[in-house]
Design a protein around this motif. Structure first.
Motif, PDB file in Angstrom:
ATOM      1  N   THR A 125      -3.634  -1.467   0.190  1.00 52.80           N
ATOM      2  CA  THR A 125      -4.156  -2.398  -0.805  1.00 52.80           C
ATOM      3  C   THR A 125      -5.382  -1.758  -1.432  1.00 52.80           C
ATOM      4  OG1 THR A 125      -3.395  -4.264   0.525  1.00 52.80           O
ATOM      5  CG2 THR A 125      -5.005  -4.736  -1.204  1.00 52.80           C
ATOM      6  N   ALA A 126      -5.417  -1.764  -2.752  1.00 50.24           N
ATOM      7  CA  ALA A 126      -6.552  -1.185  -3.471  1.00 50.24           C
ATOM      8  C   ALA A 126      -7.156  -2.234  -4.398  1.00 50.24           C
ATOM      9  CB  ALA A 126      -6.122   0.034  -4.275  1.00 50.24           C
ATOM     10  N   LEU A 170     -11.377  -7.115 -12.051  1.00 48.91           N
ATOM     11  CA  LEU A 170     -10.793  -6.697 -10.776  1.00 48.91           C
ATOM     12  C   LEU A 170      -9.278  -6.734 -10.874  1.00 48.91           C
ATOM     13  CD1 LEU A 170     -10.957  -6.096  -7.686  1.00 48.91           C
ATOM     14  CD2 LEU A 170     -10.954  -8.570  -7.358  1.00 48.91           C
ATOM     15  N   PHE A 171      -8.632  -5.657 -10.413  1.00 51.26           N
ATOM     16  CA  PHE A 171      -7.177  -5.575 -10.330  1.00 51.26           C
ATOM     17  C   PHE A 171      -6.831  -5.218  -8.891  1.00 51.26           C
ATOM     18  CE2 PHE A 171      -3.260  -3.036 -10.529  1.00 51.26           C
ATOM     19  CZ  PHE A 171      -2.417  -3.941 -11.155  1.00 51.26           C
ATOM     20  N   VAL A 172      -5.935  -5.976  -8.272  1.00 55.96           N
ATOM     21  CA  VAL A 172      -5.520  -5.700  -6.894  1.00 55.96           C
ATOM     22  C   VAL A 172      -4.130  -5.095  -6.935  1.00 55.96           C
ATOM     23  CG1 VAL A 172      -5.041  -6.685  -4.636  1.00 55.96           C
ATOM     24  CG2 VAL A 172      -6.940  -7.561  -5.983  1.00 55.96           C
ATOM     25  N   TRP A 173      -3.987  -3.934  -6.317  1.00 53.70           N
ATOM     26  CA  TRP A 173      -2.735  -3.178  -6.283  1.00 53.70           C
ATOM     27  C   TRP A 173      -2.297  -3.052  -4.829  1.00 53.70           C
ATOM     28  CZ3 TRP A 173      -1.581   1.444  -3.859  1.00 53.70           C
ATOM     29  CH2 TRP A 173      -0.451   2.121  -4.292  1.00 53.70           C
ATOM     30  N   GLN A 174      -0.993  -3.238  -4.563  1.00 55.77           N
ATOM     31  CA  GLN A 174      -0.500  -3.118  -3.192  1.00 55.77           C
ATOM     32  C   GLN A 174       0.865  -2.438  -3.206  1.00 55.77           C
ATOM     33  OE1 GLN A 174       0.365  -6.759  -0.907  1.00 55.77           O
ATOM     34  NE2 GLN A 174      -1.143  -5.968   0.544  1.00 55.77           N
ATOM     35  N   GLU A 175       1.020  -1.454  -2.310  1.00 55.85           N
ATOM     36  CA  GLU A 175       2.270  -0.696  -2.223  1.00 55.85           C
ATOM     37  C   GLU A 175       2.309   0.005  -0.871  1.00 55.85           C
ATOM     38  OE1 GLU A 175       5.722   0.147  -2.944  1.00 55.85           O
ATOM     39  OE2 GLU A 175       4.822  -0.465  -4.852  1.00 55.85           O
ATOM     40  N   LEU A 228       1.221   6.557   2.284  1.00 53.20           N
ATOM     41  CA  LEU A 228       0.897   7.363   3.465  1.00 53.20           C
ATOM     42  C   LEU A 228      -0.602   7.633   3.518  1.00 53.20           C
ATOM     43  CD1 LEU A 228       3.758   9.994   3.314  1.00 53.20           C
ATOM     44  CD2 LEU A 228       3.422   8.287   5.092  1.00 53.20           C
ATOM     45  N   ALA A 229      -1.236   7.212   4.602  1.00 57.27           N
ATOM     46  CA  ALA A 229      -2.655   7.519   4.800  1.00 57.27           C
ATOM     47  C   ALA A 229      -2.755   8.846   5.527  1.00 57.27           C
ATOM     48  CB  ALA A 229      -3.316   6.410   5.621  1.00 57.27           C
ATOM     49  N   PRO A 230      -3.748   9.636   5.374  1.00 55.21           N
ATOM     50  CA  PRO A 230      -4.962   9.449   4.584  1.00 55.21           C
ATOM     51  C   PRO A 230      -4.883  10.045   3.180  1.00 55.21           C
ATOM     52  CG  PRO A 230      -5.275  11.335   6.000  1.00 55.21           C
ATOM     53  CD  PRO A 230      -3.881  10.807   6.265  1.00 55.21           C
ATOM     54  N   ASP A 231      -3.739  10.602   2.798  1.00 56.73           N
ATOM     55  CA  ASP A 231      -3.648  11.267   1.489  1.00 56.73           C
ATOM     56  C   ASP A 231      -3.378  10.307   0.333  1.00 56.73           C
ATOM     57  OD1 ASP A 231      -4.113  13.728   2.696  1.00 56.73           O
ATOM     58  OD2 ASP A 231      -1.975  14.029   3.087  1.00 56.73           O
ATOM     59  N   PHE A 232      -2.692   9.200   0.571  1.00 55.59           N
ATOM     60  CA  PHE A 232      -2.391   8.168  -0.419  1.00 55.59           C
ATOM     61  C   PHE A 232      -1.769   8.732  -1.699  1.00 55.59           C
ATOM     62  CE2 PHE A 232      -6.028   6.529   2.053  1.00 55.59           C
ATOM     63  CZ  PHE A 232      -5.394   5.446   2.646  1.00 55.59           C
ATOM     64  N   PRO A 233      -0.627   9.427  -1.605  1.00 56.78           N
ATOM     65  CA  PRO A 233      -0.031  10.014  -2.812  1.00 56.78           C
ATOM     66  C   PRO A 233       0.441   8.969  -3.820  1.00 56.78           C
ATOM     67  CG  PRO A 233       1.462  10.221  -0.947  1.00 56.78           C
ATOM     68  CD  PRO A 233       0.167   9.720  -0.401  1.00 56.78           C
ATOM     69  N   VAL A 234       0.940   7.829  -3.374  1.00 55.81           N
ATOM     70  CA  VAL A 234       1.421   6.794  -4.302  1.00 55.81           C
ATOM     71  C   VAL A 234       0.243   6.183  -5.060  1.00 55.81           C
ATOM     72  CG1 VAL A 234       2.698   4.621  -4.469  1.00 55.81           C
ATOM     73  CG2 VAL A 234       3.404   6.341  -2.801  1.00 55.81           C
ATOM     74  N   LEU A 235      -0.832   5.891  -4.357  1.00 56.79           N
ATOM     75  CA  LEU A 235      -2.023   5.326  -5.000  1.00 56.79           C
ATOM     76  C   LEU A 235      -2.610   6.295  -6.011  1.00 56.79           C
ATOM     77  CD1 LEU A 235      -4.298   3.261  -5.376  1.00 56.79           C
ATOM     78  CD2 LEU A 235      -5.410   4.278  -3.368  1.00 56.79           C
ATOM     79  N   PHE A 236      -2.734   7.562  -5.645  1.00 56.68           N
ATOM     80  CA  PHE A 236      -3.323   8.527  -6.574  1.00 56.68           C
ATOM     81  C   PHE A 236      -2.422   8.782  -7.781  1.00 56.68           C
ATOM     82  CE2 PHE A 236      -5.971   9.786  -2.830  1.00 56.68           C
ATOM     83  CZ  PHE A 236      -7.160   9.318  -3.362  1.00 56.68           C
ATOM     84  N   PHE A 265      -0.632   6.388  -9.117  1.00 59.08           N
ATOM     85  CA  PHE A 265      -0.924   5.215  -9.942  1.00 59.08           C
ATOM     86  C   PHE A 265      -2.261   5.362 -10.664  1.00 59.08           C
ATOM     87  CE2 PHE A 265      -2.996   1.073 -10.425  1.00 59.08           C
ATOM     88  CZ  PHE A 265      -2.114   0.491 -11.331  1.00 59.08           C
ATOM     89  N   LEU A 266      -3.282   5.854  -9.969  1.00 60.31           N
ATOM     90  CA  LEU A 266      -4.594   6.031 -10.608  1.00 60.31           C
ATOM     91  C   LEU A 266      -4.556   7.095 -11.702  1.00 60.31           C
ATOM     92  CD1 LEU A 266      -6.976   5.714  -7.531  1.00 60.31           C
ATOM     93  CD2 LEU A 266      -6.496   4.004  -9.307  1.00 60.31           C
TER      94      LEU A 266
END
Length: 89
Positions: free
Chosen positions: A17-18, A33-38, A41-49, A51-52
């Motif tokens: 959750t970001a 504020l925008f809340v994103w959830q998906e 994989l931690a700690p690299d967070f390829p899906v989040l990055f 999206f960013l």
């Protein structure tokens, strides 16, 4: 048919959750504020990055900050063998 989320959890993914704070394009002095959830994989967070990166390329709102929370839903603490039969009446 197997649920995509369950398969992702078995492959090591957890819920990420970001909280994304950004400046509104129409009112640059205000933060939104925008809340994103998906599943990611931690700690690299390829899906989040990914999206960013998309956000910075395609969305005109400038990022202020991102706060990340992550939890693996399936882990060793949840799997244990049960020895015996429990009758239900």
């Amino acid at each position: 048919m197997t649920d995509r989320a369950f398969v992702a959890q078995l492959e090591g993914y957890g819920v990420t959750t970001a909280e994304i704070h950004y400046y509104r394009p129409d009112a640059p002095s205000l933060l939104q504020l925008f809340v994103w959830q998906e599943y990611d994989l931690a700690p690299d967070f390829p899906v989040l990055f990914d999206f960013l990166d998309h956000w910075q390329r395609e969305i005109k709102a400038a990022l202020h900050s991102v706060r990340i929370a992550h939890d693996k839903l399936i882990g060793p603490r949840e799997w244990r063998a049960v020895d015996g039969i429990i009758p239900l009446q």
